[in-house]
Scaffold this motif. Sequence first.
Motif, PDB file in Angstrom:
ATOM      1  N   GLY A 127     -54.972  -4.366 100.892  1.00  0.00           N
ATOM      2  CA  GLY A 127     -56.018  -5.703 100.815  1.00  0.00           C
ATOM      3  C   GLY A 127     -54.697  -6.425 101.073  1.00  0.00           C
ATOM      4  N   TRP A 157     -59.348  -3.971 101.540  1.00  0.00           N
ATOM      5  CA  TRP A 157     -60.003  -5.206 100.923  1.00  0.00           C
ATOM      6  C   TRP A 157     -59.417  -6.246 101.058  1.00  0.00           C
ATOM      7  CZ3 TRP A 157     -63.842  -4.157  97.097  1.00  0.00           C
ATOM      8  CH2 TRP A 157     -64.684  -2.395  97.483  1.00  0.00           C
ATOM      9  N   GLN A 178     -64.858  -5.458 102.739  1.00  0.00           N
ATOM     10  CA  GLN A 178     -64.950  -5.262 100.846  1.00  0.00           C
ATOM     11  C   GLN A 178     -64.090  -5.951 100.868  1.00  0.00           C
ATOM     12  OE1 GLN A 178     -64.352  -0.805 100.854  1.00  0.00           O
ATOM     13  NE2 GLN A 178     -62.714  -1.537 102.521  1.00  0.00           N
TER      14      GLN A 178
END
Length: 283
Positions: A127, A157, A178
């Motif tokens: 992420g 993410w 996300q």
Amino acid sequence: MTLSRLALVAACALIGALVSRPSLAQALPIFDAHLHYNDEAREPFPVPSVLALFREHGVRTILATSRPNDGTRALAAAAHAAPAAAPRVVPFIRPYRNHADRATWFRDPAIYALIESELERDIGWRGIGEFHVFGAADAGTPQVKRIVDLAVSRGLWLHAHCDEAALEALYRHDPRVQIVWAHSGFTVAPARLREWLERHPTLVGELSYRYDVTSDGRMTDAWRELFVRHPGRFLLGSDTWINDRWSRYGEIVAIYRSWLAQLPRDVAEAIAHGNGERLFPRR
Ligand SMILES: [Zn+2]
């Protein structure tokens, strides 16, 4: 069974429940979903000492970020070298080279280039974040849109410390993105948080600095209701953004354990570690 014997059995069961619940919470492995290992932490808290902290406090997995990203690389390398002595590391790219980047990253092309170059030196990044952004204008820049698009296309993410207007703007870029919402919005009330979670299935709330979960040590009804309704949507975090948080790492984990003990076992397990392991599986 006589009445008095029945009363004795009931009393024992009650004492058993009271005694065993906290000890179950003590034993829960922890997924720390908000951890920074910044440059100023590395000398007072060298890698072996933070690994010892994780072991001592039952931290099994860490979502690690650092400014600059070398701290995260150091933790990932240590975990790779000695997996039995270290937590599993879920590395996130921090889009900051220094403190000042926090105020400008969302419109500084050098930061997009930094993210791309980190992705090229891939250490298994999962992420981008934690980053700070407030208001629809700053979260609505073309660069943030590019970062959202990059995250969606790569299955990464975002870890966003943002207000509701910025969160709205992130989802406007792409509703599939996300997001780990750092501090669950910091001051967003549980009822409002529930609306966000129900509107965006790709949103999870991280709980560092949410001291409002309890009042005088007891979990509030509003938080309990939310955790029980959406047990799969929350993560714990230490948020070691300054060295003082590293000094108090054990205390921070202990506070989590004190309120996890007040939840049904399955809900406590999900929030302590199950959700993190499910959302960021080993690969
Ligand atoms: Zn943070």
